[in-house]
Design a protein around this motif. Structure first.
Motif, mmCIF file in Angstrom:
data_model
loop_
_atom_site.group_PDB
_atom_site.id
_atom_site.type_symbol
_atom_site.label_atom_id
_atom_site.label_comp_id
_atom_site.label_asym_id
_atom_site.label_seq_id
_atom_site.Cartn_x
_atom_site.Cartn_y
_atom_site.Cartn_z
ATOM 1 N N LEU A 58 0.807 -1.340 -0.047
ATOM 2 C CA LEU A 58 -0.071 0.030 0.153
ATOM 3 C C LEU A 58 0.883 1.167 -0.123
ATOM 4 O O LEU A 58 0.170 2.249 -0.268
ATOM 5 N N ALA A 59 2.138 1.259 0.190
ATOM 6 C CA ALA A 59 2.888 2.388 0.533
ATOM 7 C C ALA A 59 2.808 3.163 -0.707
ATOM 8 O O ALA A 59 3.238 2.646 -1.981
ATOM 9 N N LYS A 80 -3.612 1.544 -7.635
ATOM 10 C CA LYS A 80 -2.335 1.973 -8.459
ATOM 11 C C LYS A 80 -1.260 1.720 -7.389
ATOM 12 O O LYS A 80 -1.147 2.752 -6.411
ATOM 13 N N THR A 81 -0.325 0.601 -7.234
ATOM 14 C CA THR A 81 0.637 0.797 -6.487
ATOM 15 C C THR A 81 1.872 1.720 -6.883
ATOM 16 O O THR A 81 1.969 2.307 -7.855
ATOM 17 N N LYS A 82 2.853 1.793 -5.950
ATOM 18 C CA LYS A 82 4.244 2.596 -6.124
ATOM 19 C C LYS A 82 4.922 2.136 -7.597
ATOM 20 O O LYS A 82 5.500 3.155 -8.043
ATOM 21 N N ALA A 107 -5.535 3.992 5.124
ATOM 22 C CA ALA A 107 -4.101 3.266 5.507
ATOM 23 C C ALA A 107 -2.896 3.625 4.643
ATOM 24 O O ALA A 107 -1.974 3.792 5.131
ATOM 25 N N VAL A 108 -3.336 4.284 3.522
ATOM 26 C CA VAL A 108 -2.098 4.973 2.542
ATOM 27 C C VAL A 108 -1.614 5.930 3.329
ATOM 28 O O VAL A 108 -0.382 6.436 3.286
ATOM 29 N N GLU A 109 -2.378 7.016 3.653
ATOM 30 C CA GLU A 109 -2.103 8.311 4.075
ATOM 31 C C GLU A 109 -1.323 7.985 5.528
ATOM 32 O O GLU A 109 -0.548 8.867 5.752
ATOM 33 N N LYS A 110 -1.661 7.035 6.247
ATOM 34 C CA LYS A 110 -1.099 6.872 7.339
ATOM 35 C C LYS A 110 0.321 6.250 7.317
ATOM 36 O O LYS A 110 1.362 6.668 8.139
ATOM 37 N N LEU A 111 0.502 5.568 6.413
ATOM 38 C CA LEU A 111 2.135 5.180 5.877
ATOM 39 C C LEU A 111 2.703 6.493 5.408
ATOM 40 O O LEU A 111 3.939 6.328 5.621
ATOM 41 N N ARG A 112 2.342 7.270 4.634
ATOM 42 C CA ARG A 112 2.651 8.344 4.079
ATOM 43 C C ARG A 112 3.117 9.401 5.352
ATOM 44 O O ARG A 112 4.355 9.885 5.291
ATOM 45 N N VAL A 113 2.424 9.542 6.157
ATOM 46 C CA VAL A 113 2.633 10.339 7.300
ATOM 47 C C VAL A 113 3.637 9.726 8.429
ATOM 48 O O VAL A 113 4.717 10.472 8.863
ATOM 49 N N GLY A 114 3.613 8.487 8.428
ATOM 50 C CA GLY A 114 4.501 7.599 9.203
ATOM 51 C C GLY A 114 5.792 7.777 8.631
ATOM 52 O O GLY A 114 6.725 7.582 9.336
ATOM 53 N N ASP A 115 6.070 7.786 7.280
ATOM 54 C CA ASP A 115 7.376 7.742 6.539
ATOM 55 C C ASP A 115 7.875 8.984 6.885
ATOM 56 O O ASP A 115 9.046 9.417 6.394
ATOM 57 N N GLY A 116 7.493 10.149 7.310
ATOM 58 C CA GLY A 116 7.870 11.450 7.431
ATOM 59 C C GLY A 116 7.468 12.410 6.345
ATOM 60 O O GLY A 116 7.783 13.698 6.325
#
Length: 362
Positions: A58-59, A80-82, A107-116
């Motif tokens: 999902l990232a 659409k994946t990375k 879920a995608v948004e939380k991954l984005r925020v978690g990655d900084g």
């Protein structure tokens, strides 16, 4: 499949229909959404096979919902994946499609925020190609259609010797929806009009429109055609007779949709289990089931609910008449002609909901 069996990390799970990557066919799969990936599993017989699975990372993925390029499948979303790999997933209803899209997007948004990464404003997220269509309130659309000054124009049409009053053509509805900015394109307008038809706000009143109820895919039953006639349900008035409306298939498919969803059904001859899209209708009460792998989605079976008996089956052991290693949440329907239908729901809650909804129409 029961809620209590879910992994603690699972955010959502359920059936979706996925398009293949090599062979471009559509197959029902059991999907489980985790914080960083979307897993999907194949069903063998009547049970999920954990060894036969796939994974979608999902990232940095992007969601497009609704994705309207599959003409006969209006309930599709695109993931659409990375790596720019596209996954096309179809839900059983607009509500389920939008819920899956929102959960995956979160879920995608939380991954984005978690990655900084800096958070993308909501208005820039690629969640939907048409927010108007995605969030539309059907009752408000109908109210606007009724408006004396800006609503849709009611006329009298004559078709094959029969006169229909207080009605409108399919193309007139599509024209009006686009003009009022309730849909961005004619394709979106057809999807929206099909939802009005499925929910019973409008109904088919002519030969062409009635035939479309059982000759085209679910969700695209509304025709953008000047010869296809429709009416507000409350204003349904007909003089004369239309042969197509009196045929059994047209009558049984003309009822208001009360419930729809993916269930597992045991075959009558081979006794194998297949995922089917079930649609429950009232007035008249019918339960139809569809093969979600087919693009031309017409019923593969169905029966009247009058005089039916429906009951839950005990999950401990294998009930009489049931074959294979089943997952559980079984219920049985006995028709008035003494035909037995064995069905599995994805969860205990859905089993109870389906039984209650069916009982109200028996």
């Amino acid at each position: 499949m029961d809620t209590q069996r879910k992994s603690s990390a699972a955010l959502k799970e359920g059936f979706l229909v996925k398009r293949g990557h090599v062979v471009l066919n559509w197959k029902a799969r059991w999907f489980v959404l985790f914080p960083d990936k979307l897993m999907y599993y194949k069903y063998e017989g009547g049970k999920k096979d954990s060894s036969k699975r796939g994974m979608i990372p999902l990232a940095d993925s992007e969601i497009t919902c609704p994705f309207l390029e599959h003409e006969n499948r209006p309930l599709v979303l695109r993931l659409k994946t990375k790596s720019s790999e596209d996954y096309f997933l179809e839900a059983c209803s607009r509500e389920q499609r939008d819920d899956w899209a929102n959960c995956i997007s979160d879920a995608v948004e939380k991954l984005r925020v978690g990655d900084g990464s800096s958070e993308v404003p909501a208005k820039q997220r690629k969640v939907s190609s048409s927010l108007k269509l995605n969030n539309v309130n059907l009752s408000e659309v109908v109210d606007a259609m009724y408006d004396v000054h800006s609503g849709i124009h009611l006329t009298t049409h004559v078709e094959q010797g029969s006169s229909f009053s207080n009605c409108f053509s399919g193309s007139a509805v599509v024209d009006w929806l686009v003009f009022m900015n309730l849909a961005l394109t004619r394709v979106e307008a057809v999807t929206l009009a099909s939802a009005l038809l499925e929910e019973g706000y409008v109904r088919a009143v002519g030969v062409r429109s009635v035939e479309a109820l059982h000759c085209v895919g679910l969700g695209e039953q509304f025709l953008d055609d000047s010869t296809a006639l429709y009416s507000f349900s409350e204003n349904f008035k007909k003089r004369g007779s239309v042969k197509a409306e009196t045929s059994l298939s047209a009558v049984e498919l003309s009822g208001k949709v009360q419930k729809r969803g993916f269930l597992l059904k045991q075959g009558h001859k081979r006794k194998n289990w297949k995922v089917r899209l079930f649609v429950l209708r009232s007035e008249p009460g019918y339960l139809h089931y569809y093969d979600p792998s087919k693009d031309d989605l017409s019923p593969v079976g169905g029966f009247s609910l009058r005089g039916c008996l429906v009951s839950a089956l005990d999950d401990s052991g294998v009930p009489s008449g049931v074959k294979g290693k089943v997952q559980g949440n079984l219920f049985k329907i006995i028709t008035q002609s003494n035909t037995d239908y064995f069905i599995q729901a994805p969860t205990r809650e859905e089993q109870a909901e389906w039984i209650e909804a069916i009982r109200k129409l028996t």
